[in-house]
Motif scaffolding. Structure first.
Motif, PDB file in Angstrom:
ATOM      1  N   GLN A 325       0.811  -1.216   0.000  1.00  0.00           N
ATOM      2  CA  GLN A 325       0.000   0.000   0.000  1.00  0.00           C
ATOM      3  C   GLN A 325       0.845   1.267   0.000  1.00  0.00           C
ATOM      4  O   GLN A 325       0.467   2.275  -0.598  1.00  0.00           O
ATOM      5  N   ILE A 326       1.997   1.225   0.655  1.00  0.00           N
ATOM      6  CA  ILE A 326       2.824   2.435   0.742  1.00  0.00           C
ATOM      7  C   ILE A 326       3.952   2.446  -0.287  1.00  0.00           C
ATOM      8  O   ILE A 326       4.716   3.415  -0.372  1.00  0.00           O
ATOM      9  N   GLY A 327       4.088   1.355  -1.052  1.00  0.00           N
ATOM     10  CA  GLY A 327       5.111   1.310  -2.094  1.00  0.00           C
ATOM     11  C   GLY A 327       6.510   1.037  -1.586  1.00  0.00           C
ATOM     12  O   GLY A 327       7.488   1.521  -2.164  1.00  0.00           O
ATOM     13  N   LEU A 328       6.624   0.261  -0.528  1.00  0.00           N
ATOM     14  CA  LEU A 328       7.926  -0.077   0.036  1.00  0.00           C
ATOM     15  C   LEU A 328       8.316  -1.479  -0.410  1.00  0.00           C
ATOM     16  O   LEU A 328       7.709  -2.470   0.002  1.00  0.00           O
ATOM     17  N   ARG A 329       9.318  -1.561  -1.260  1.00  0.00           N
ATOM     18  CA  ARG A 329       9.745  -2.844  -1.806  1.00  0.00           C
ATOM     19  C   ARG A 329      11.240  -3.029  -1.583  1.00  0.00           C
ATOM     20  O   ARG A 329      12.028  -2.110  -1.830  1.00  0.00           O
ATOM     21  N   TYR A 330      11.611  -4.219  -1.111  1.00  0.00           N
ATOM     22  CA  TYR A 330      13.001  -4.524  -0.849  1.00  0.00           C
ATOM     23  C   TYR A 330      13.588  -5.392  -1.954  1.00  0.00           C
ATOM     24  O   TYR A 330      12.860  -6.158  -2.599  1.00  0.00           O
ATOM     25  N   PRO A 331      14.905  -5.315  -2.158  1.00  0.00           N
ATOM     26  CA  PRO A 331      15.543  -6.185  -3.151  1.00  0.00           C
ATOM     27  C   PRO A 331      15.238  -7.664  -2.903  1.00  0.00           C
ATOM     28  O   PRO A 331      15.075  -8.437  -3.836  1.00  0.00           O
ATOM     29  N   GLY A 332      15.133  -8.066  -1.619  1.00  0.00           N
ATOM     30  CA  GLY A 332      14.879  -9.457  -1.290  1.00  0.00           C
ATOM     31  C   GLY A 332      13.467  -9.923  -1.564  1.00  0.00           C
ATOM     32  O   GLY A 332      13.153 -11.112  -1.385  1.00  0.00           O
ATOM     33  N   ASP A 333      12.572  -9.012  -1.983  1.00  0.00           N
ATOM     34  CA  ASP A 333      11.199  -9.401  -2.293  1.00  0.00           C
ATOM     35  C   ASP A 333      11.097 -10.100  -3.637  1.00  0.00           C
ATOM     36  O   ASP A 333      10.095 -10.739  -3.938  1.00  0.00           O
ATOM     37  N   ALA A 334      12.096  -9.949  -4.463  1.00  0.00           N
ATOM     38  CA  ALA A 334      12.034 -10.502  -5.831  1.00  0.00           C
ATOM     39  C   ALA A 334      11.939 -12.023  -5.809  1.00  0.00           C
ATOM     40  O   ALA A 334      12.485 -12.670  -4.931  1.00  0.00           O
TER      41      ALA A 334
END
Length: 334
Positions: A325-334
Motif C-alpha cells: 500500500q505504501i510502495g515499500l519494496r526490498y531487493p529481497g522481495d524478488a
C-alpha cells in the motif's frame, strides 16, 4: 527438540551475530534462570572471539555454519540484520537447533513460510523474538481487560517513533538492509495490537517515504475479528510518546512510555480514580522471552502459545500488505 528435556535442564544458548542486539540479549541471559550462553558465532574467528570475550561465552565460532553444527548448543538466537533472518534461521534449523529469531521474523511472508515449514518438518522449536509478548505489562493489561474493569474493548491506539540518524548508509535508512520505520518500529504496535485484539481482517496504511526509498513515517489502521479497531503509527523522524492505550466502554488502560518495555500501566474508569500498577521486568527485558523459550524446550513444546507461528506468519502477511500500500519494496522481495 520435540521431546521434553526435563524441568531442571539448563538451556545452552548460542548467539548468531555480534551487533548491539546480540550484546543486549547476552546481558538478558545473565539474569535468566537455568540458562547459559554456551557459544557465539560470527563471520570471522576474530570478531567471534572478541564478542565471546566481551560477553563471557566459552566458545567462539568463526562462521555461522560452525555455530549451527555445535554440539554444546540447544537453541540459537538470531541477531543479524533483517535481511539475513530467514537465511540464518534456516541454517540453524538444518543444524538441528531450536531457534529464537529476532523481529522482524523475516523480510516477507514468503521467507517466513519457508522457515516455519522447515522447523515443523524437523520437529524443532521456533519462535519470533517479540519480547513485548512476554513482558509483565502485557500480562497485566490482558488481566485488566479480562476482568471487565474497562468494559467491552473497542480499540487500541499505539505509536512508536524516535528521531533516527539521517545517514543514508545506516541500517534504518538502507533499503538493501530492510530499513524503514515499519519493520524496525511499526512491528511493535502491530504485534501487540494483534495480541490484544486478535486476527486482522483488513488494514489501511499511508506513509511518508524518504530519499533512500524507505518509509520514514507510517500510519495504519487495522480492523480486527470481533469488530475492534487499532490505530498505529511509527516514525524515524518523530520522538513519539511511545504509549499504547486500550479503550473500552467503561474506561481505558495505558501502557506507559515506552510501551514495549513498560514498567507500569495506568487504568482510568468512568466511576473511579485513576490508578497505576507497577509492572517491573527482569534483567533488561530480554530475560522474559529467554525464560519462555527455555521452558518450551524443557516441556517439549515446538511453539509458545503467546507467540505461535501461525500468528507470526499472519503478521508477516499484514506487513506485506502495508508495504504494498505504501510502495515499500526490498531487493529481497524478488
Amino acid at each position: 527438540m520435540s521431546a521434553a528435556m526435563g524441568n531442571n535442564r539448563t538451556i545452552r544458548w548460542g548467539i548468531l551475530g555480534t551487533g548491539r542486539i546480540a550484546r543486549d540479549f547476552a546481558a538478558g541471559l545473565r539474569d535468566t534462570p537455568d540458562a547459559v550462553l554456551a557459544a557465539v558465532g560470527s563471520r570471522t574467528q576474530a570478531s567471534a572471539q572478541a564478542f565471546a570475550d566481551d560477553v563471557g561465552a566459552p566458545a567462539a565460532y568463526g562462521s555461522y555454519e560452525e555455530l549451527a553444527q555445535a554440539n554444546d548448543v540447544d537453541i540459537i538466537y538470531i541477531a543479524t540484520p533483517h535481511t539475513l533472518h530467514a537465511e540464518n534461521a534456516i541454517l540453524a534449523l538444518r543444524g538441528g537447533k531450536a531457534v529464537l529469531c529476532e523481529k522482524p521474523f523475516a523480510l516477507n511472508r514468503r521467507e517466513a513460510g519457508e522457515v516455519v515449514a522447515l522447523a515443523r518438518a524437523k520437529n524443532l522449536f521456533l519462535m519470533e523474538a517479540m519480547w513485548t509478548r512476554f513482558m509483565p505489562a502485557l500480562s497485566e493489561v490482558k488481566r485488566i481487560i479480562a476482568s471487565g474493569e474497562i468494559g467491552s474493548v473497542t480499540q487500541v491506539h499505539a505509536d512508536f517513533g524516535f528521531a533516527a540518524t539521517h545517514d543514508p548508509e545506516h541500517r534504518v535508512n538502507n533499503l538493501a538492509l530492510g530499513g524503514g520505520a515499519l519493520l524496525d518500529l511499526g512491528i511493535y504496535p502491530l504485534s501487540i495490537a494483534c495480541a490484544l485484539l486478535g486476527k486482522v481482517e483488513s488494514v489501511q496504511a499511508q506513509a511518508i517515504m524518504g530519499e533512500t526509498g524507505v518509509d520514514l513515517t507510517t500510519a495504519f489502521t487495522m480492523k480486527h475479528a470481533g469488530g475492534t479497531l487499532s490505530i498505529c503509527s511509527c516514525s524515524l523522524r518523530a520522538r513519539a510518546p511511545g504509549e499504547l492505550t486500550v479503550s473500552g466502554t467503561r474506561g481505558s488502560v495505558r501502557m506507559e512510555r515506552m510501551f514495549h518495555m513498560a514498567e507500569r500501566v495506568t487504568v482510568d474508569v468512568l466511576d473511579g480514580p485513576s490508578r497505576t500498577i507497577e509492572t517491573p521486568w527482569l534483567g533488561n527485558g530480554y530475560t522474559h522471552e529467554a525464560i519462555a523459550a527455555g521452558q518450551c524446550l524443557r516441556d517439549g513444546m515446538l511453539e509458545h502459545p503467546d507467540m505461535p507461528l501461525d500468528e507470526t506468519l499472519a503478521l508477516m502477511g499484514v506487513l506485506d500488505t502495508i508495504r504494498r500500500q505504501i510502495g515499500l519494496r526490498y531487493p529481497g522481495d524478488a
